[in-house]
Write an enzyme that holds these catalytic residues in place. Sequence first.
Site, PDB file in Angstrom:
ATOM      1  N   PRO A  38     -12.460 -81.190  17.382  1.00 24.17           N
ATOM      2  CA  PRO A  38     -12.878 -82.570  17.685  1.00 24.17           C
ATOM      3  C   PRO A  38     -11.678 -83.501  17.905  1.00 24.17           C
ATOM      4  O   PRO A  38     -11.717 -84.361  18.775  1.00 24.17           O
ATOM      5  CB  PRO A  38     -13.687 -82.983  16.449  1.00 24.17           C
ATOM      6  CG  PRO A  38     -14.156 -81.694  15.850  1.00 24.17           C
ATOM      7  CD  PRO A  38     -13.142 -80.660  16.185  1.00 24.17           C
ATOM      8  N   ILE A  54     -16.982 -74.918  22.418  1.00 21.95           N
ATOM      9  CA  ILE A  54     -16.634 -73.504  22.565  1.00 21.95           C
ATOM     10  C   ILE A  54     -17.702 -72.774  23.384  1.00 21.95           C
ATOM     11  O   ILE A  54     -18.846 -72.601  22.939  1.00 21.95           O
ATOM     12  CB  ILE A  54     -16.448 -72.844  21.171  1.00 21.95           C
ATOM     13  CG1 ILE A  54     -15.468 -73.666  20.323  1.00 21.95           C
ATOM     14  CG2 ILE A  54     -16.001 -71.397  21.334  1.00 21.95           C
ATOM     15  CD1 ILE A  54     -14.123 -73.948  20.969  1.00 21.95           C
ATOM     16  N   CYS A 107      -3.348 -66.960  26.920  1.00 17.92           N
ATOM     17  CA  CYS A 107      -4.739 -66.611  27.282  1.00 17.92           C
ATOM     18  C   CYS A 107      -5.268 -67.630  28.297  1.00 17.92           C
ATOM     19  O   CYS A 107      -5.896 -67.272  29.299  1.00 17.92           O
ATOM     20  CB  CYS A 107      -5.652 -66.621  26.065  1.00 17.92           C
ATOM     21  SG  CYS A 107      -5.109 -65.573  24.724  1.00 17.92           S
ATOM     22  N   ARG A 132     -30.239 -81.459  60.227  1.00  8.14           N
ATOM     23  CA  ARG A 132     -30.841 -82.750  59.877  1.00  8.14           C
ATOM     24  C   ARG A 132     -30.827 -83.679  61.103  1.00  8.14           C
ATOM     25  O   ARG A 132     -29.762 -83.998  61.639  1.00  8.14           O
ATOM     26  CB  ARG A 132     -30.050 -83.375  58.723  1.00  8.14           C
ATOM     27  CG  ARG A 132     -30.513 -84.759  58.342  1.00  8.14           C
ATOM     28  CD  ARG A 132     -31.845 -84.732  57.653  1.00  8.14           C
ATOM     29  NE  ARG A 132     -32.250 -86.050  57.186  1.00  8.14           N
ATOM     30  CZ  ARG A 132     -33.483 -86.342  56.800  1.00  8.14           C
ATOM     31  NH1 ARG A 132     -34.429 -85.412  56.826  1.00  8.14           N
ATOM     32  NH2 ARG A 132     -33.781 -87.544  56.380  1.00  8.14           N
ATOM     33  N   ASP A 145     -23.172 -86.076  49.645  1.00  7.75           N
ATOM     34  CA  ASP A 145     -23.268 -87.267  50.489  1.00  7.75           C
ATOM     35  C   ASP A 145     -23.900 -86.897  51.837  1.00  7.75           C
ATOM     36  O   ASP A 145     -24.867 -87.538  52.292  1.00  7.75           O
ATOM     37  CB  ASP A 145     -21.837 -87.825  50.644  1.00  7.75           C
ATOM     38  CG  ASP A 145     -21.739 -88.973  51.624  1.00  7.75           C
ATOM     39  OD1 ASP A 145     -22.780 -89.478  52.055  1.00  7.75           O
ATOM     40  OD2 ASP A 145     -20.603 -89.350  51.958  1.00  7.75           O
ATOM     41  N   GLY A 169     -27.595 -86.449  51.901  1.00  3.64           N
ATOM     42  CA  GLY A 169     -28.435 -87.617  51.642  1.00  3.64           C
ATOM     43  C   GLY A 169     -29.228 -87.468  50.349  1.00  3.64           C
ATOM     44  O   GLY A 169     -28.756 -86.881  49.378  1.00  3.64           O
ATOM     45  N   GLU A 177      -9.691 -76.186  29.986  1.00  6.52           N
ATOM     46  CA  GLU A 177      -8.517 -75.313  30.232  1.00  6.52           C
ATOM     47  C   GLU A 177      -7.312 -76.133  30.677  1.00  6.52           C
ATOM     48  O   GLU A 177      -6.552 -75.713  31.556  1.00  6.52           O
ATOM     49  CB  GLU A 177      -8.846 -74.275  31.308  1.00  6.52           C
ATOM     50  CG  GLU A 177     -10.087 -73.494  31.007  1.00  6.52           C
ATOM     51  CD  GLU A 177      -9.784 -72.170  30.359  1.00  6.52           C
ATOM     52  OE1 GLU A 177      -8.602 -71.850  30.162  1.00  6.52           O
ATOM     53  OE2 GLU A 177     -10.754 -71.471  30.022  1.00  6.52           O
ATOM     54  N   THR A 215      -6.620 -80.472  31.197  1.00  5.12           N
ATOM     55  CA  THR A 215      -7.197 -81.433  32.142  1.00  5.12           C
ATOM     56  C   THR A 215      -6.328 -81.497  33.402  1.00  5.12           C
ATOM     57  O   THR A 215      -5.164 -81.074  33.406  1.00  5.12           O
ATOM     58  CB  THR A 215      -7.268 -82.857  31.530  1.00  5.12           C
ATOM     59  OG1 THR A 215      -5.933 -83.358  31.394  1.00  5.12           O
ATOM     60  CG2 THR A 215      -7.971 -82.858  30.177  1.00  5.12           C
TER      61      THR A 215
HETATM   62  C1  LIG Z   1     -18.105 -77.324  29.025  1.00  6.25           C
HETATM   63  C2  LIG Z   1     -16.827 -77.122  28.269  1.00  6.25           C
HETATM   64  C3  LIG Z   1     -16.489 -75.859  27.795  1.00  6.25           C
HETATM   65  C4  LIG Z   1     -15.318 -75.672  27.055  1.00  6.25           C
HETATM   66  N1  LIG Z   1     -15.036 -74.415  26.551  1.00  6.25           N
HETATM   67  C5  LIG Z   1     -13.996 -74.281  25.688  1.00  6.25           C
HETATM   68  C6  LIG Z   1     -13.759 -73.016  25.020  1.00  6.25           C
HETATM   69  O1  LIG Z   1     -14.462 -72.033  25.279  1.00  6.25           O
HETATM   70  N2  LIG Z   1     -12.770 -72.949  24.102  1.00  6.25           N
HETATM   71  C7  LIG Z   1     -11.970 -74.017  23.789  1.00  6.25           C
HETATM   72  O2  LIG Z   1     -11.096 -73.871  22.933  1.00  6.25           O
HETATM   73  N3  LIG Z   1     -12.153 -75.213  24.418  1.00  6.25           N
HETATM   74  C8  LIG Z   1     -13.134 -75.370  25.356  1.00  6.25           C
HETATM   75  N4  LIG Z   1     -13.355 -76.588  25.981  1.00  6.25           N
HETATM   76  C9  LIG Z   1     -12.518 -77.732  25.602  1.00  6.25           C
HETATM   77  C10 LIG Z   1     -11.530 -78.170  26.669  1.00  6.25           C
HETATM   78  O3  LIG Z   1     -10.514 -77.240  26.853  1.00  6.25           O
HETATM   79  C11 LIG Z   1     -11.016 -79.569  26.287  1.00  6.25           C
HETATM   80  O4  LIG Z   1     -12.107 -80.459  26.522  1.00  6.25           O
HETATM   81  C12 LIG Z   1      -9.795 -80.004  27.060  1.00  6.25           C
HETATM   82  O5  LIG Z   1      -8.658 -79.309  26.614  1.00  6.25           O
HETATM   83  C13 LIG Z   1      -9.512 -81.511  26.964  1.00  6.25           C
HETATM   84  O6  LIG Z   1      -9.551 -81.947  25.644  1.00  6.25           O
HETATM   85  P1  LIG Z   1     -10.427 -83.246  25.253  1.00  6.25           P
HETATM   86  O7  LIG Z   1     -11.781 -83.089  25.834  1.00  6.25           O
HETATM   87  O8  LIG Z   1     -10.292 -83.423  23.784  1.00  6.25           O
HETATM   88  O9  LIG Z   1      -9.737 -84.435  26.025  1.00  6.25           O
HETATM   89  P2  LIG Z   1      -8.478 -85.311  25.541  1.00  6.25           P
HETATM   90  O10 LIG Z   1      -7.337 -84.425  25.229  1.00  6.25           O
HETATM   91  O11 LIG Z   1      -8.930 -86.288  24.519  1.00  6.25           O
HETATM   92  O12 LIG Z   1      -8.152 -86.085  26.906  1.00  6.25           O
HETATM   93  C14 LIG Z   1      -8.862 -87.265  27.292  1.00  6.25           C
HETATM   94  C15 LIG Z   1      -8.147 -87.875  28.498  1.00  6.25           C
HETATM   95  O13 LIG Z   1      -6.790 -88.207  28.126  1.00  6.25           O
HETATM   96  C16 LIG Z   1      -5.892 -87.602  29.047  1.00  6.25           C
HETATM   97  N5  LIG Z   1      -4.663 -87.208  28.337  1.00  6.25           N
HETATM   98  C17 LIG Z   1      -4.556 -86.468  27.189  1.00  6.25           C
HETATM   99  N6  LIG Z   1      -3.264 -86.293  26.880  1.00  6.25           N
HETATM  100  C18 LIG Z   1      -2.540 -86.908  27.857  1.00  6.25           C
HETATM  101  C19 LIG Z   1      -1.143 -87.079  28.123  1.00  6.25           C
HETATM  102  N7  LIG Z   1      -0.205 -86.550  27.319  1.00  6.25           N
HETATM  103  N8  LIG Z   1      -0.775 -87.790  29.201  1.00  6.25           N
HETATM  104  C20 LIG Z   1      -1.704 -88.310  30.049  1.00  6.25           C
HETATM  105  N9  LIG Z   1      -3.028 -88.170  29.870  1.00  6.25           N
HETATM  106  C21 LIG Z   1      -3.444 -87.486  28.789  1.00  6.25           C
HETATM  107  C22 LIG Z   1      -6.610 -86.387  29.598  1.00  6.25           C
HETATM  108  O14 LIG Z   1      -6.067 -85.975  30.858  1.00  6.25           O
HETATM  109  C23 LIG Z   1      -8.044 -86.908  29.691  1.00  6.25           C
HETATM  110  O15 LIG Z   1      -8.201 -87.615  30.888  1.00  6.25           O
HETATM  111  C24 LIG Z   1     -14.473 -76.772  26.799  1.00  6.25           C
HETATM  112  C25 LIG Z   1     -14.798 -78.035  27.307  1.00  6.25           C
HETATM  113  C26 LIG Z   1     -15.950 -78.214  28.053  1.00  6.25           C
HETATM  114  C27 LIG Z   1     -16.274 -79.577  28.600  1.00  6.25           C
END
Ligand SMILES: Cc1cc2nc3c(=O)[nH]c(=O)nc-3n(C[C@H](O)[C@H](O)[C@H](O)COP(=O)(O)OP(=O)(O)OC[C@H]3O[C@@H](n4cnc5c(N)ncnc54)[C@H](O)[C@@H]3O)c2cc1C
Length: 399
Positions: free
Chosen positions: A140, A169, A244, A274, A342, A345, A369, A371
């Site tokens: 979290p 996860i 990984c 269309r 888009d 439509g 994986e 952002t």
């Molecule tokens: C559907 C789904 C499946 C997933 N499956 C897995 C899984 O199987 N196992 C697992 O371990 N995780 C999993 N994840 C988690 C995923 O890898 C994380 O959501 C991701 O690493 C981003 O972390 P966060 O959501 O906490 O975003 P945050 O880290 O809180 O980021 C929020 C925003 O802040 C920006 N930000 C953060 N740090 C910086 C920085 N240093 N500079 C500039 N911008 C920054 C980010 O780019 C983003 O826009 C999954 C997520 C989703 C949505």
Amino acid sequence: MPAPYQSPDYYQLDELLTDEQRMARDTVRDWVGERVLPVIARHYQACTFPSDLIPEMAQLGLFGTTLPERYGCAAMDHVSSGLVMQELERGDSALRSFASVQSSLVMFPIHAYGSEEQKDRWLPLLAKGAAVGCFGLTEPDAGSDPGSMKTRAARRGDGWVLNGAKMWITNGTVADVAVVWARTDEGIRGFLVEKGTPGFSAPEMKGKLSLRASVTSELVFEDCAVPESSRLPLALGLRAPLSCLNQARYGIAWGAVGAASACYDEALRYARERIMFDGPIARFQLVQDKLVWMLSEITKAQLLVWRLGALKDAGKLKHTQVSLAKMNCVWMARECARMARDIEGANGILDEYCAMRHMQNLESVYTYEGTHDVHKLVVGADITGFEAFRAPVKPTSSN
Ligand SMILES: Cc1cc2nc3c(=O)[nH]c(=O)nc-3n(C[C@H](O)[C@H](O)[C@H](O)COP(=O)(O)OP(=O)(O)OC[C@H]3O[C@@H](n4cnc5c(N)ncnc54)[C@H](O)[C@@H]3O)c2cc1C
């Protein structure tokens, strides 16, 4: 009867592929058309994964694609494995996510960092789809910065006790084995935690508006005792889980090309058929602008992932090159999905069309994986020599 899918190949990239690579791609392409597309909208709406397809995916060799045959894997080259991911994500990102997690985030670490006993026990089961795995890194309060994880593993007697929680996860609730990363006194270590272990639960997360056909879960550890034999002996430090993720991102870059291609094919067909203002909308310059943008970006991305695969097969791939590909291909696919929706439509918001489903899925793929922006920083650090991940926490005096 709808016309069969026509994958965009504007630069005859087919000619760059070997017969085996084409065969791997076409086999999965046909399977997705026959088995995935007819059911995926229903699963998407119901928020369920089509788990009856797991044995068929295993039969096609889609789990641990590049791992050795002695474990029941297909020992494909990396371009073939990328093409497989491309075709799976043409169906839905949930299918590709399932295969990515099973292959790159569960089988890869067991193969790379596991003991012989762990490999012999788990790899054949995972290859057959007789066991499902998940990968627990994110927490979290630890997303883009996994090094700040709080989940702890403490030595107790001959084994370990885990406490903490993972979030987001993929496959967590349905997994037979979880690869769990935890902080120990010796640094970050990986553990194989089996379903049913006392103190371990994996409730499903509800309410997603993206990747709805994929199971996403929390992993909760409350005094969860595991033996020393469950630790991945060669996984030492954060480099292990990051390696990984690098495998999985390679597949994501290819997969995004599949999602984009599905959207382009659908939008092109739609534009030709269309009728508006007495003729097909494909005759309007503004519509052509979008279709040409899509084709141009898809073609560039196809070349990019093909080269990425060739470098990986030659053992020369750098993780920063994977970052650039993940960043570019997913961004490109997300834009293509929006443009396709888009062009379509109002019909574009219906689940009988794929564009909106891909668009929503790609929001997750853009974030997970690593952002989009974090990969930008990875490449930025590589080319400039300056890391920009950490900014001063203290506000400036004017604030
Ligand atoms: C559907 C789904 C499946 C997933 N499956 C897995 C899984 O199987 N196992 C697992 O371990 N995780 C999993 N994840 C988690 C995923 O890898 C994380 O959501 C991701 O690493 C981003 O972390 P966060 O959501 O906490 O975003 P945050 O880290 O809180 O980021 C929020 C925003 O802040 C920006 N930000 C953060 N740090 C910086 C920085 N240093 N500079 C500039 N911008 C920054 C980010 O780019 C983003 O826009 C999954 C997520 C989703 C949505």
